[in-house]
Design a protein around this motif. Sequence first.
Motif, PDB file in Angstrom:
ATOM      1  N   ASP A  19       0.865  -1.181   0.000  1.00  0.00           N
ATOM      2  CA  ASP A  19       0.000   0.000   0.000  1.00  0.00           C
ATOM      3  C   ASP A  19       0.906   1.237   0.000  1.00  0.00           C
ATOM      4  O   ASP A  19       1.658   1.473   0.940  1.00  0.00           O
ATOM      5  CB  ASP A  19      -0.878  -0.032   1.260  1.00  0.00           C
ATOM      6  N   VAL A  69       0.307   4.252   0.472  1.00  0.00           N
ATOM      7  CA  VAL A  69       0.061   5.222   1.563  1.00  0.00           C
ATOM      8  C   VAL A  69       0.911   4.839   2.791  1.00  0.00           C
ATOM      9  O   VAL A  69       1.492   5.710   3.445  1.00  0.00           O
ATOM     10  CB  VAL A  69      -1.444   5.251   1.929  1.00  0.00           C
ATOM     11  N   ARG A 118       3.346  12.169  15.822  1.00  0.00           N
ATOM     12  CA  ARG A 118       2.145  12.019  15.005  1.00  0.00           C
ATOM     13  C   ARG A 118       2.405  11.178  13.763  1.00  0.00           C
ATOM     14  O   ARG A 118       1.542  10.443  13.310  1.00  0.00           O
ATOM     15  CB  ARG A 118       1.594  13.386  14.594  1.00  0.00           C
ATOM     16  N   GLU A 154       2.223   7.693  14.941  1.00  0.00           N
ATOM     17  CA  GLU A 154       0.844   7.284  15.225  1.00  0.00           C
ATOM     18  C   GLU A 154       0.077   7.003  13.937  1.00  0.00           C
ATOM     19  O   GLU A 154      -0.704   6.059  13.849  1.00  0.00           O
ATOM     20  CB  GLU A 154       0.121   8.374  16.023  1.00  0.00           C
ATOM     21  N   ARG A 155       0.313   7.850  12.933  1.00  0.00           N
ATOM     22  CA  ARG A 155      -0.404   7.635  11.661  1.00  0.00           C
ATOM     23  C   ARG A 155       0.064   6.343  10.996  1.00  0.00           C
ATOM     24  O   ARG A 155      -0.743   5.569  10.491  1.00  0.00           O
ATOM     25  CB  ARG A 155      -0.198   8.826  10.723  1.00  0.00           C
ATOM     26  N   GLN A 194      -1.538   3.484  12.726  1.00  0.00           N
ATOM     27  CA  GLN A 194      -2.948   3.352  12.332  1.00  0.00           C
ATOM     28  C   GLN A 194      -3.064   2.707  10.951  1.00  0.00           C
ATOM     29  O   GLN A 194      -3.875   1.811  10.729  1.00  0.00           O
ATOM     30  CB  GLN A 194      -3.621   4.724  12.338  1.00  0.00           C
ATOM     31  N   LEU A 195      -2.227   3.162  10.020  1.00  0.00           N
ATOM     32  CA  LEU A 195      -2.292   2.619   8.658  1.00  0.00           C
ATOM     33  C   LEU A 195      -1.894   1.150   8.630  1.00  0.00           C
ATOM     34  O   LEU A 195      -2.515   0.342   7.942  1.00  0.00           O
ATOM     35  CB  LEU A 195      -1.384   3.429   7.719  1.00  0.00           C
ATOM     36  N   GLN A 237      -4.718  -0.841  10.000  1.00  0.00           N
ATOM     37  CA  GLN A 237      -5.843  -0.892   9.069  1.00  0.00           C
ATOM     38  C   GLN A 237      -5.540  -1.779   7.869  1.00  0.00           C
ATOM     39  O   GLN A 237      -6.423  -2.453   7.350  1.00  0.00           O
ATOM     40  CB  GLN A 237      -6.167   0.514   8.562  1.00  0.00           C
ATOM     41  N   SER A 238      -4.273  -1.775   7.436  1.00  0.00           N
ATOM     42  CA  SER A 238      -3.956  -2.526   6.214  1.00  0.00           C
ATOM     43  C   SER A 238      -4.110  -4.020   6.445  1.00  0.00           C
ATOM     44  O   SER A 238      -4.497  -4.749   5.552  1.00  0.00           O
ATOM     45  CB  SER A 238      -2.535  -2.214   5.748  1.00  0.00           C
ATOM     46  N   ARG A 268      -2.117   2.222  19.926  1.00  0.00           N
ATOM     47  CA  ARG A 268      -3.236   2.077  18.995  1.00  0.00           C
ATOM     48  C   ARG A 268      -4.028   0.804  19.295  1.00  0.00           C
ATOM     49  O   ARG A 268      -5.254   0.807  19.350  1.00  0.00           O
ATOM     50  CB  ARG A 268      -2.666   2.052  17.576  1.00  0.00           C
TER      51      ARG A 268
END
Lengths: 466, 346
Positions: free
Chosen positions: B141, B143, B218, B221-222, B225-226, B229-230, B254
């Motif tokens: 991914d 992102v 941050r 943290e992002r 999260q990614l 989620q992936s 998280r």
Amino acid sequence: MTTARKLTEPVMGQVDADGLLLSADPLLMQLHLRCGGAEGGPLAVPELAELCRLSRRLGMNLSRPVQASDDDCRIEMWVETRFTSSEKQQPLSLSIIDWKEYPDDESDKMDPARERDFDRLEGRGAIRTDAALRIIVQQMPGEPAQNADAVGQSLLDIYDVIPPSAHARLLEAVAERQPIRNQRMRAKIGAQRLFILHGYPLIDKLGLFAGYRFTAMPDDPASDPEASEDDIKPVGGKLISDSLFGLQLGPALRQPLGKIIANAETISAKLEGPLRGDYASYAKDIASAGRHLLDLVNDLSDLEAIERPEFTVAGDSIDLVDLAHRAAGLLAVKAADHQIRMELPAEGEKLPASGEFRRSLQILVNLIGNAIRYSPDGSAIKLRVSAEEGFSRISVTDQGDGIAEVDQERIFEKFERLGRSGDGGSGLGLFISRRLARAMGGSLTVDSAAGEGSTFTLSLPTQKKP
Amino acid sequence: MDRTRHVDIIRHASAMADKAAFVADDFARALFPRTDVVFNDRMRSNARQYLRSAIGRVETRICQIATRDLGVTHEKLLSIGEGADGQSFAVLEHSGLLNTVEIVQHLFVKTQQSELAARLLQKISQQDLESTLTRHLDHEDSVVAEAAMGLLVAQSKTTGASGEIAASLADLPPEIVYAFVWPVTAALARLTGFPGQQLQQAAERLLAAHDESSGVARKAERLAQLLDQSGTDQDRVPHPMRDGLTLFVARLARQSGLSTDQIITFTAEPNMARLVVVMRAINIPVQDALSIFAALDGGDHILTAATYGETDRDRSLALVSRWASPNAYQNAERILSSDLLGDQGK
């Protein structure tokens, strides 16, 4: 299961100094409206609004995770706030760079009424009890309406526990909140019918035991109109022998097929852990093929039943409007998968008719299922009711390719697919539906033209024949 | 006696008299700590060093904005803006303005983070630690890969020399920048005698220009999260030696629903008991849990498989869920609870 919305561009919005949402891209606007906001009103997504307030109080650009949820799903976002100029009253820009949706767990849970409809469609009864095993709702197979007399009574006052399992073992299972399987019970009153009960404990939102939900399968051949045919001599010239599906092969196939489907769905949904994408896809294919086979087994069982000369149906008093809503409810998920909108008669309306509840529901589910299968995504399916000359009618209209006039009678023939294949149909649904409609003293007709959609109309006598 | 020295002693004595009332307070805190966390000399030294560095960065930046962007020509402001030693810290140090819960909590977390980083470096080389993120650069991914690259870049900008604890303005949380900016602005106005309005404008510009998204915390943290989620990440279990400290803490936070500050605080507590409970709650397998514990432990404590296995998961989940509730609620609950005095009061 999650739904990813891969954002090619960030979702943007602007919030003024009073917290009013000045502008928003469609995705954000939809969320704002679903959270109870109004266009131009205060930003209604709580955590997002809180982030804007903090950003404004500090006078700083923030970058943080934000969660939002509505009735259907939970959304995880990554949001950046930006001041567009040095003015204190300037609008604050919101830039959502990640957006991920998770279906709400609650929405996965089936509405109890819908679950009861599935039970009735499949000839099962349902009993819901409270924590003390007192009956809250009871709907048994072969009975048109809920049994109000049983409500409030203890399950064990109405049914006797039949060996091999003992009374004490049932109570033990209840005490331990264990699922109950294959429990034979006999009704103490009336025809003293035998049932096999399967039950699972219900846990409320506080995590407390709230009772049981049982499904009841008739265990006495005399009580099942289809099973009772077993003793009747076979009729020659059938597709298959009389006892092959309804009583032997059908149940024998349904159980393993059910297991295959359940396991394949578990694998494809990755419920047991991560899995390579193509394996999940294979599992989905297995589940889909399994469902097709199960449908075929069900259709063949029905076919076998209705082809017997002794086949009869009950003449219950039913309401076609209620039936339309129930059938649409059973297929709501399937329709939503294809973004198909169902237009139904107003809920307050009533249109009485005479026919067997379960069989009428079966016909409507078949008609709506076909309409979904052959309609383009995003189209509408209309269900309309009318009454005329002693008959109550319900029609299902789709916006599919339609059926040429020459084919309109052929589609009601056995195994007729009009050359289609691979869409999950068996070619028996309409044949069975028409035979059922006729057995109930009604009819099933089609009105269509190629390229203009189709309308199937089920007519049933308004009143019971004397 | 030298007159200057005489005046100094007089001034010093007066200052001591003003502060004498707080001697008992300070000594009481040292004698009767209310937590079981031990603050060693290195932590105290690091906290002061970090605080001085953070105040210095804010002070320098305000002076730069005032002199370069707003055209202020005050000599002292010019020299601070050009890197001369600032003086705000000396003014603010004993003023009580830096003694807010928010600032002190932040200092503690940064100091403990530095402790953890030092412990990790005893077990894995700096180079290996820095290369942990590179495995995400090829993530399917794009992102996720971009977020990993962003974190790598942010980390490379702020990593100081080994053992050094320095504050980077970009990495300070916005709430902390805000808490520092106004006292520093007031201190600068007092020190220089320069009218406060332009300094206030400079402070506002500093706040508006601060971009939280470029900070390491941050970004980590992002990425956490990614990755979560992936669902494609092979290493679903976070580990400080596989993820690096920042990403590990972000992933644990998280998965548990807690904040990164809480996770770091737990590692400072005796036996890292709360960290163990968090790991149990999110079902980290026993071998990973033991390995994480060993990687973060600074003493000779050992977490055994039996202890970990016997830690009740349901109770752990309930505790973690309680710790995830808003701080204000937890504080109020603690104050209202009957066992306010804890074990000592019973």
